[in-house]
Scaffold this active site. Structure first.
Site, short mmCIF file in Angstrom:
data_model
loop_
_atom_site.label_atom_id
_atom_site.label_comp_id
_atom_site.label_asym_id
_atom_site.label_seq_id
_atom_site.Cartn_x
_atom_site.Cartn_y
_atom_site.Cartn_z
N ILE A 157 -1.98 2.27 -2.92
CA ILE A 157 -1.79 2.74 -1.54
C ILE A 157 -1.74 1.57 -0.56
CG2 ILE A 157 -2.64 5.10 -1.79
CD1 ILE A 157 -5.46 4.15 -1.08
N SER A 209 0.23 -1.39 5.69
CA SER A 209 0.83 -2.41 6.54
C SER A 209 1.14 -1.79 7.90
CB SER A 209 2.11 -2.98 5.92
OG SER A 209 2.65 -3.97 6.78
N TYR A 259 -11.96 6.39 9.30
CA TYR A 259 -10.87 5.54 9.80
C TYR A 259 -10.56 5.85 11.27
CZ TYR A 259 -9.89 4.47 4.84
OH TYR A 259 -9.97 4.09 3.53
N ASN A 310 7.40 -2.81 0.47
CA ASN A 310 6.34 -2.44 -0.48
C ASN A 310 6.72 -1.20 -1.28
OD1 ASN A 310 4.77 -4.56 0.43
ND2 ASN A 310 3.42 -3.31 1.70
N1 LIG Z 1 -12.09 4.17 -0.46
C1 LIG Z 1 -12.40 3.03 0.11
O1 LIG Z 1 -13.59 2.64 0.22
C2 LIG Z 1 -11.29 2.15 0.60
C3 LIG Z 1 -11.56 0.81 0.96
C4 LIG Z 1 -10.50 0.02 1.41
C5 LIG Z 1 -9.22 0.56 1.48
N2 LIG Z 1 -8.99 1.88 1.16
C6 LIG Z 1 -7.63 2.49 1.26
O2 LIG Z 1 -6.72 1.65 0.57
C7 LIG Z 1 -5.69 1.23 1.48
C8 LIG Z 1 -5.19 -0.15 1.08
O3 LIG Z 1 -6.24 -1.09 1.13
P1 LIG Z 1 -6.36 -2.20 2.31
O4 LIG Z 1 -5.89 -1.61 3.59
O5 LIG Z 1 -7.73 -2.74 2.21
O6 LIG Z 1 -5.47 -3.38 1.83
P2 LIG Z 1 -4.02 -3.65 1.21
O7 LIG Z 1 -3.07 -2.53 1.40
O8 LIG Z 1 -4.27 -4.10 -0.16
O9 LIG Z 1 -3.60 -4.91 2.07
C9 LIG Z 1 -3.39 -4.81 3.41
C10 LIG Z 1 -3.18 -6.22 3.96
O10 LIG Z 1 -2.04 -6.82 3.35
C11 LIG Z 1 -1.05 -7.10 4.34
N3 LIG Z 1 0.24 -6.78 3.73
C12 LIG Z 1 0.76 -5.56 3.45
N4 LIG Z 1 1.96 -5.67 2.85
C13 LIG Z 1 2.21 -7.00 2.75
C14 LIG Z 1 3.29 -7.74 2.23
N5 LIG Z 1 4.35 -7.14 1.68
N6 LIG Z 1 3.23 -9.09 2.29
C15 LIG Z 1 2.16 -9.72 2.84
N7 LIG Z 1 1.10 -9.07 3.35
C16 LIG Z 1 1.13 -7.71 3.31
C17 LIG Z 1 -1.41 -6.26 5.54
O11 LIG Z 1 -1.03 -6.87 6.73
P3 LIG Z 1 -0.02 -6.17 7.79
O12 LIG Z 1 -0.58 -4.83 8.11
O13 LIG Z 1 -0.01 -7.13 8.93
O14 LIG Z 1 1.32 -6.08 7.07
C18 LIG Z 1 -2.92 -6.18 5.44
O15 LIG Z 1 -3.50 -7.35 5.98
C19 LIG Z 1 -6.39 1.30 2.84
O16 LIG Z 1 -5.48 1.23 3.91
C20 LIG Z 1 -7.12 2.60 2.70
O17 LIG Z 1 -6.24 3.69 2.86
C21 LIG Z 1 -10.01 2.66 0.70
#
Ligand SMILES: NC(=O)c1ccc[n+]([C@@H]2O[C@H](COP(=O)([O-])OP(=O)(O)OC[C@H]3O[C@@H](n4cnc5c(N)ncnc54)[C@H](OP(=O)(O)O)[C@@H]3O)[C@@H](O)[C@H]2O)c1
Length: 260
Positions: free
Chosen positions: A227, A230, A55, A239
């Protein structure tokens, strides 16, 4: 601004750690945004941070933690080693610890599987025994590969972090992890059309909540780690504001039914 009601729910891990079921995801947050967002999460009451070597933000996450005034021991910190670092994993972890400004992480994961997963798992076992991490686990593994590394070099991973949401719910996958004593940690719960899904939107409207809160609460009621990421301080707070939200059994069943 009122403080969110952050749930005080946790999973018990293999070596006795308590992993908060709600954490803050930091993928794709870089530079000052990473410092600001992590600081906002800690201010809102999150006590679990998820980062990774790839990251490129461990330094910023560590800086926000150091400046937050929250005690290091009160925050569960996860980082991940790239799946291809076999032979160099401990050096990678030491770099992570330097960047994070801590002498140990709470959870260290293999970020993705490769053909050297067993060798790499051996290095994670060594790191735990040396006290550089309290718990060790994997990410993006299937249960066959979990069995393979466990059989080669026990113990079983404490956690498997995989993509998960109501749209990906699979009772057999969840049970397969439980049977092995592996805590399921979901990622990208707010992606893939979940926030616009009519069933999720309908439950949210009935309860006067956001779709994101419904999805996050659904994980917690299943005992699954979630997790959300945002960069928006209002979303970071909302959240986490799910302690006093309760989904009914019918809501849970309707959400489970969205999976495959
Ligand atoms: N191990 C792996 O391979 C792997 C892969 C992917 C992710 N991860 C981990 O999992 C975490 C979460 O997954 P992710 O980052 O893919 O996605 P997520 O948390 O599921 O979604 C993030 C997206 O949703 C938006 N969002 C957040 N809260 C919101 C709300 N209340 N209303 C509307 N939109 C909202 C964010 O935009 P804004 O930021 O503009 O609010 C962003 O575009 C990652 O950050 C990482 O730590 C791990």
């Amino acid at each position: 601004m009122t403080r969110p009601h952050v749930p005080d729910l946790a999973a018990a891990l293999t070596h006795g750690s308590r992993m908060p079921l709600l954490g803050f995801g930091t993928w794709q947050i870089k530079g000052d945004d990473a410092v600001r967002s992590t600081a906002a999460a800690l201010e809102a009451g999150y006590r679990h941070l998820d980062t990774a070597t790839v990251y490129g933000n461990e330094g910023e996450v560590g800086r926000a933690l150091a400046e937050s005034g929250v005690a290091r021991d009160d925050v569960f910190v996860t980082t991940k080693v790239p799946g291809d670092r076999s032979g160099r994993a401990l050096d990678t972890l030491r770099q992570s610890l330097d960047l994070l400004g801590t002498d140990h992480v709470d959870l260290w994961l293999i970020h993705w599987p490769t053909e050297v997963a067993v060798e790499l798992w051996g290095e994670l076992v060594e790191a735990r025994e040396s006290g550089l991490t309290r718990e060790i686990g994997v990410s993006n593994f299937d249960t066959d590969l979990i069995d393979e590394v466990t059989k080669a070099i026990g113990p079983a991973p404490a956690v498997n972090q995989i993509e998960w949401s109501p749209l990906l719910f699979d009772a057999d996958t969840l049970a397969g992890h439980r049977d092995r004593g592996v805590v399921l940690e979901g990622y990208s719960a707010l992606r893939g059309g979940t926030l616009e899904h009519p069933t999720i939107v309908g439950i949210a409207q009935r309860l006067g909540r956001t779709p994101a809160q419904v999805i996050i609460r659904w994980h917690l009621q299943h005992g699954i780690v979630v997790i959300p990421k945002s960069v928006n301080a209002d979303r970071i707070r909302s959240n986490a504001d799910v302690a006093d939200l309760e989904l009914t059994d019918d809501d849970m069943a309707a959400l489970d039914a969205l999976g495959g």
